[in-house]
Enzyme design. Structure first.
Site, PDB file in Angstrom:
ATOM      1  N   GLU A 269       2.581   1.612  -3.305  1.00  0.00           N
ATOM      2  CA  GLU A 269       1.662   2.156  -4.316  1.00  0.00           C
ATOM      3  C   GLU A 269       1.645   3.679  -4.262  1.00  0.00           C
ATOM      4  O   GLU A 269       1.654   4.367  -5.294  1.00  0.00           O
ATOM      5  CB  GLU A 269       0.247   1.609  -4.077  1.00  0.00           C
ATOM      6  CG  GLU A 269      -0.841   2.217  -4.926  1.00  0.00           C
ATOM      7  CD  GLU A 269      -2.109   2.493  -4.145  1.00  0.00           C
ATOM      8  OE1 GLU A 269      -2.609   3.640  -4.216  1.00  0.00           O
ATOM      9  OE2 GLU A 269      -2.598   1.586  -3.454  1.00  0.00           O
ATOM     10  N   HIS A 270       1.661   4.243  -3.051  1.00  0.00           N
ATOM     11  CA  HIS A 270       1.695   5.686  -2.899  1.00  0.00           C
ATOM     12  C   HIS A 270       3.039   6.266  -3.331  1.00  0.00           C
ATOM     13  O   HIS A 270       3.109   7.281  -4.016  1.00  0.00           O
ATOM     14  CB  HIS A 270       1.452   6.064  -1.432  1.00  0.00           C
ATOM     15  CG  HIS A 270       0.027   6.020  -1.008  1.00  0.00           C
ATOM     16  ND1 HIS A 270      -0.650   7.114  -0.521  1.00  0.00           N
ATOM     17  CD2 HIS A 270      -0.871   5.002  -0.983  1.00  0.00           C
ATOM     18  CE1 HIS A 270      -1.896   6.786  -0.216  1.00  0.00           C
ATOM     19  NE2 HIS A 270      -2.053   5.491  -0.477  1.00  0.00           N
TER      20      HIS A 270
ATOM     21  N   HIS B  62       0.834  -1.201   0.000  1.00  0.00           N
ATOM     22  CA  HIS B  62       0.000   0.000   0.000  1.00  0.00           C
ATOM     23  C   HIS B  62       0.873   1.258   0.000  1.00  0.00           C
ATOM     24  O   HIS B  62       0.657   2.186  -0.785  1.00  0.00           O
ATOM     25  CB  HIS B  62      -0.917  -0.037   1.228  1.00  0.00           C
ATOM     26  CG  HIS B  62      -1.917   1.059   1.279  1.00  0.00           C
ATOM     27  ND1 HIS B  62      -2.709   1.282   2.381  1.00  0.00           N
ATOM     28  CD2 HIS B  62      -2.267   2.014   0.381  1.00  0.00           C
ATOM     29  CE1 HIS B  62      -3.509   2.317   2.153  1.00  0.00           C
ATOM     30  NE2 HIS B  62      -3.252   2.784   0.948  1.00  0.00           N
TER      31      HIS B  62
ATOM     32  N   GLU C 213      -4.549   7.168   6.955  1.00  0.00           N
ATOM     33  CA  GLU C 213      -5.604   6.557   6.154  1.00  0.00           C
ATOM     34  C   GLU C 213      -6.103   5.271   6.800  1.00  0.00           C
ATOM     35  O   GLU C 213      -7.311   5.040   6.909  1.00  0.00           O
ATOM     36  CB  GLU C 213      -5.088   6.255   4.746  1.00  0.00           C
ATOM     37  CG  GLU C 213      -6.106   5.541   3.870  1.00  0.00           C
ATOM     38  CD  GLU C 213      -5.523   5.021   2.560  1.00  0.00           C
ATOM     39  OE1 GLU C 213      -6.246   4.295   1.854  1.00  0.00           O
ATOM     40  OE2 GLU C 213      -4.363   5.326   2.258  1.00  0.00           O
TER      41      GLU C 213
END
Length: 1025
Positions: A125-126, A122, A223
């Site tokens: 991905e950022h 995750h 998040e």
């Protein structure tokens, strides 16, 4: 083949998207004050060329730009040709879908298999999107949002995959975005500072004060705190971890906030080296652009630079258990749920390997039969006895993991009913193993598949990419998965040859399956406090292990990161379209206005692939005030109570057999020209195959004439379900609730919107769900239905194929003849009540969330107002400032501004660790504009960003909807587009001053945890929920 490939992501699959021949000039002339126009347009589709071209150039065995063609298949039911290729030197897999669709899609994906809960895929991905070799500027992905006319841009991480999709109608844009995406994934900078910003870091609470305490910061860190503030998200995650525990599904792929701080920069880079390699990649292209251009670009610029490796990312099958397992977890209390019914329970079953397409197709049909609609056995055995308020979001068939799973989950369960739920699940399977399913139920599911293939959405290619990605990622054949007609035929053959076919599946996969996991979840009084204490302890442990040298480095890195965030970026390396690429004219849509029995009808002949689309708006402006709060409730139950001779089960079955669903929702539309007027009503809509048109209208006639609002138990079940689903949406859509609340005091349209779909509505549904006697409410609903369900205040839009034009209108006229009421020749617009006075109001809505959703709103202008375009552009321009302040510096997942013509101009933040700081950033954004701290390039980029939504593609079934639902004619639309294109920098400064800084009225809302600053602020009121 899983049905989700065709129904996933909101049924994004559709039939062949036909281009249209137009016999009108590509321009519109006429008065902008006309609310209607009729343009000439032919619905005849152009002969398909994409499939023929790709078959001629890419025979099986041929090589092109380093790729070898492995397979070429026509999929007739979807009007496409699939071409499967392999990159010879790296082994990269490639799927091209040739289809006559100008909205082209690209996606590159990787199998990402974390073995811990640090959230490495995750965060990666950022981070890869923060700059690359060819595009070294900070955050090129976000900057491309305003340099493109894309119809979609995003990236997303799943349990075992990460994908990077985009779609656009512009060939140059396609190449630009493909270059940025590919450079990001194969040549990212992966700077340490970007890792700290996007993932996690220790930093001083006040970055400019070295004496302030060290705290955790980071976009993904915040998040995921927001994600797991939703107890059902927590429950779903722990359920997957429990039923598939031995490999990558046993960890939190998005990141557990208590584990994220264990991830290091070195681990992130190592993960990238093996997972983001062409040998582990799957490329997807879709549409009418030439495949050869894609292949040559990808090979020449990227794949030719790599050699084949073994990425070692295989996901093994989950070892089967010899006996079932159980577990329990705690969660926080839900203030919007009934205090004595906040438990959740689910039983999850491991099924089979995802590569078995047909068997999983059968299992998904079985899942639909078991769970979908009031005729589903588990609906009858769990929801109707009110053992729970609603199915949990994890319920149903899941085909996105190596071993597919099926889950029966229930939320809103009382302590005393947990064992009853377990027993009911077992008993239901036992009963079904003997009785099976009615033939009509099976046919209803198959009909819905047939209709979903034909039903067209404007984002076909994107939906296909997202639906295929999870199964293709695990080596299931993506081309084979598209052969839906073959699977249906095989399923029918199995049922014909073996009447007990489904009963045997139930015994095999559920009754005799020992790989069964039961998870329960209950609220704990101190859950949030305990969770915060764990985070505090983790922080103490981290800080206590730091040397003075470490602390100095943290301070210096914090200063360096802040300076990087402040520095003006040179983005000249990024490709871009130009404002001149946007046409000043539009292609008009053919609409014809007629009157049938006094009812106004808008007709549009379109290439709808044998489907008729029906929309109607029923005016509610004359409904008495005491019934107005019940309008959304009626929308929620109107098609779910039964009608005439059909109880709710039989009615639902007829709906499934004859239509794509009967839909009802509220409509609140400001007048596009006159700010003192608006339309309020309910919209009813449905679609069906043309040969079932009469059946569809007969079902609506039953609802209008013989609605059964007499089953109190059924009504109670629906109320609890609606209340639960709305409560679940709060933490996921918190920014929308905050925007609606903040706007509600600035203009009357927003005020009514808040009452019908905001926090007020949510609280009202909670109140209804806790009532012991709903009889009086049901009586009021009957009164409301009698007033509303007629042709008295109805207007209609119908889209269908030209050859069915007369038949459709004849059937619709017959439907109208069955309805009561005499149509009134009156405007659908109500005049704003003198009771409403815009006023300043700021509310802090306290909920037990670890993050905030902030909003500030101002009154806007109507659609045709000369400043409407400038305000819309201003919101997009401010994104540049707000993204830096709220996300990059502040660590929120997102933030921005939105201007709704006829409504409000609103700022917002999403999953935000800050509160008053973000509210101050909203004010700072206004001053940033007023100071002229932007340039012509910023304005041009904002125009490109705005037109991504302004000119978004529209499917044939939805053509004319802007005119029908929003009363915006093609002339008005053209003028509005031109006002945006013609905006100058000084216009933005002027409207920012006039409508924002100098505004006399301002609304504010913060949704989140307790906040002492706002509690002590005399300009804010605090509401504890």
């Amino acid at each position: 083949m899983p049905i989700s490939v065709f129904r996933g992501l909101g049924s994004l699959l559709n039939r062949r998207i036909a281009r249209e021949k137009l016999n009108v000039a590509r321009c519109i002339v006429g008065s902008k004050h006309r609310l209607a126009t009729v343009a000439k347009e032919s619905s005849a589709p152009v002969v398909s060329v994409a499939s023929e071209a790709v078959k001629a150039k890419f025979p099986v065995g041929a090589t092109f730009s380093g790729f070898r063609v492995k397979e070429v298949q026509d999929i007739s039911e979807l009007y496409l040709t699939a071409v499967r290729l392999e990159h010879i030197s790296t082994g990269a897999d490639y799927l091209h879908i040739a289809r006559d669709d100008p909205t082209n899609t690209f996606c590159v994906g990787f199998r990402t298999t974390p073995m811990d809960s640090t959230g490495v895929p995750h965060i990666l991905e950022h981070t890869v999107l923060c700059g690359s070799k060819k595009y070294p500027c900070s955050d090129p992905f976000m900057k491309m949002l305003n340099r493109s006319l894309s119809t979609f841009m995003n990236a997303m991480t799943g349990s075992d995959f990460t994908i990077y999709p985009f779609s656009t109608q512009h060939p140059v844009d396609f190449r630009n975005l493909m270059s940025v995406y590919l450079d990001a994934v194969f040549h990212p900078n992966l700077n340490e500072l970007d890792f700290f910003q996007e993932g996690w870091r220790l930093e001083h609470e006040d970055v400019n004060d070295k004496s302030s305490p060290l705290v955790f910061k980071g976009v993904v860190f915040n998040e995921m705190k927001g994600v797991f503030a939703d107890s059902q998200q927590l429950f779903s995650q722990k359920l997957q971890n429990g039923v598939l525990p031995s490999h990558t599904y046993g960890v939190v792929y998005g990141g557990d906030p208590l584990c994220i701080p264990e991830l290091t920069w070195d681990h992130l880079r190592h993960f990238h080296a093996y997972h983001y390699h062409p040998s582990n990649a799957r490329f997807y292209t879709y549409g009418d652009m030439p495949l050869e251009d894609h292949l040559s670009f990808i090979d020449e610029n990227y794949l030719s630079k790599f050699t084949k490796i073994d990425p070692s990312t295989a996901v093994p099958e989950e070892p089967s258990w010899v006996k079932p397992r159980e577990a329990h977890i705690d969660c926080g209390k839900d203030p919007m749920a009934s205090p004595d019914a906040q438990n959740s329970i689910a039983v999850s079953y491991k099924l089979i390997n995802v590569i078995n397409n047909f068997e999983n197709f059968v299992l998904e049909i079985l899942g639909q039969l078991l769970m979908s609609g009031p005729n589903a056995p588990f609906y009858e055995s769990l929801l109707e006895p009110q053992l729970g308020s609603s199915f949990s979001p994890s319920s149903g068939y899941d085909g996105h993991t190596r071993n597919t799973t099926f889950t029966v989950g229930l939320q809103g369960v009382k302590d005393a009913d947990l064992d009853k739920v377990k027993a009911a699940i077992e008993n239901t399977f036992e009963r079904l193993s003997e009785t099976g399913f009615p033939k009509e139920r099976i046919e209803a599911v198959l009909h819905s598949i047939e209709l979903s293939i034909k039903h067209e959405k404007s984002s076909f290619g994107l939906g296909l990419a997202m639906s295929l990605a999870p199964i293709w990622n695990l080596d299931s054949d993506p081309v084979d998965a598209l052969k839906i007609n073959r699977n249906i035929a095989q399923f029918r053959e199995c049922m014909e040859n073996n009447p007990n076919f489904l009963q045997e599946k139930i015994k095999k996969y559920f009754i005799n399956n020992t790989h069964r996991y039961t998870l329960t979840m209950s609220p704990h009084d101190n859950y949030e406090v305990d969770l915060q204490e764990k985070e505090n302890q983790l922080l103490v442990n981290k800080v206590s292990s730091l040397t003075e040298e470490d602390k100095l480095r943290i301070w210096e890195l914090g200063q360096t990161l802040r300076q990087k965030q402040e520095d003006k970026q040179d983005i000249s390396c990024l490709p871009t379209l130009q404002v001149s690429d946007i046409s000043r004219d539009i292609i008009p849509t053919l609409v014809t206005d007629i009157s049938l029995i006094g009812v106004p009808v808008q007709v549009s002949d379109q290439p709808t692939n044998g489907i008729t689309y029906f929309n109607a708006v029923l005016d509610t402006q004359y409904i008495p005030e005491h019934l107005q709060p019940l309008v959304p409730v009626l929308c929620g139950v109107l098609t779910r109570m039964g009608a005439g001779h059909l109880d709710f089960r039989l009615f639902d079955q007829e709906v499934e057999l004859k239509t794509g669903g009967l839909n009802v929702n509220t409509v609140i539309t400001p007048h596009p020209i006159e700010g003192s007027k608006y339309e309020q009503g309910i919209q009813i809509s449905s679609h069906c195959l043309n040969h079932k048109l009469q059946d569809m209208f007969d079902l609506w006639a039953l609802i209008f004439n013989e609605l059964r609002l007499d089953d109190l138990q059924r009504f109670g079940t629906l109320v609890k379900m609606i209340a639960t689903n709305q409560a679940n949406s709060l933490v996921f859509h918190g920014h929308r609730y905050a925007m609606t609340a903040s706007a509600s005091t600035t203009n009357p349209v927003s005020a009514l919107t808040e009452k019908w779909s905001g926090l007020t509505s949510l609280c009202y549904m909670k109140e209804l769900s806790e009532m012991n006697d709903l009889g009086p409410v049901l009586e009021q609903l009957r009164e409301l239905a009698r007033l509303l369900l007629s042709k008295e205040c109805m207007r209609v839009a119908i889209n269908s194929t030209p050859e069915h034009h007369d038949e459709v209108l004849k059937s619709f006229e017959g439907f109208l003849n069955q309805l009561g009421g005499t149509p009134k020749a009156q405007s659908p617009f109500a005049v704003v009540s003198s009771d409403f006075t815009p006023h300043t109001c700021r509310n802090h809505q306290v909920f037990p969330f670890p993050i905030n959703f902030a909003s500030k709103s101002y009154a806007g202008v109507c659609y045709a107002h000369p400043d409407a375009g400038a305000l819309r552009l201003l919101a997009r321009l401010m994104f540049k400032f707000l993204h830096k302040e709220i996300r990059e510096k502040g660590g929120a997942y997102g933030g921005g501004a939105a201007s709704t013509p006829g409504g409000a101009y609103s700022f917002y933040s999403y999953r935000d660790p800050n509160s008053t700081k973000t509210l101050a950033s909203f004010d700072a954004a206004i001053e940033w504009v007023l100071s002229g701290s932007f340039n012509e390039t910023d304005v041009s980029e904002a125009k490109l960003g705005v037109f991504q939504s302004v000119d978004a593609p529209v499917s044939p079934g939805s053509k004319g909807s802007r005119r029908f639902l929003s009363h915006i004619s093609d002339e008005l639309f053209t003028d509005h587009r031109r006002t945006i294109l013609d905006v100058q920098p000084q216009d933005l400064i002027r409207v920012a001053r006039t409508y924002l800084r100098d505004a006399s009225v301002e609304g504010g809302c913060l949704i989140g945890p307790k906040n002492e600053d706002l509690e002590n602020d005399p300009f804010w009121s605090t509401v504890y929920n």
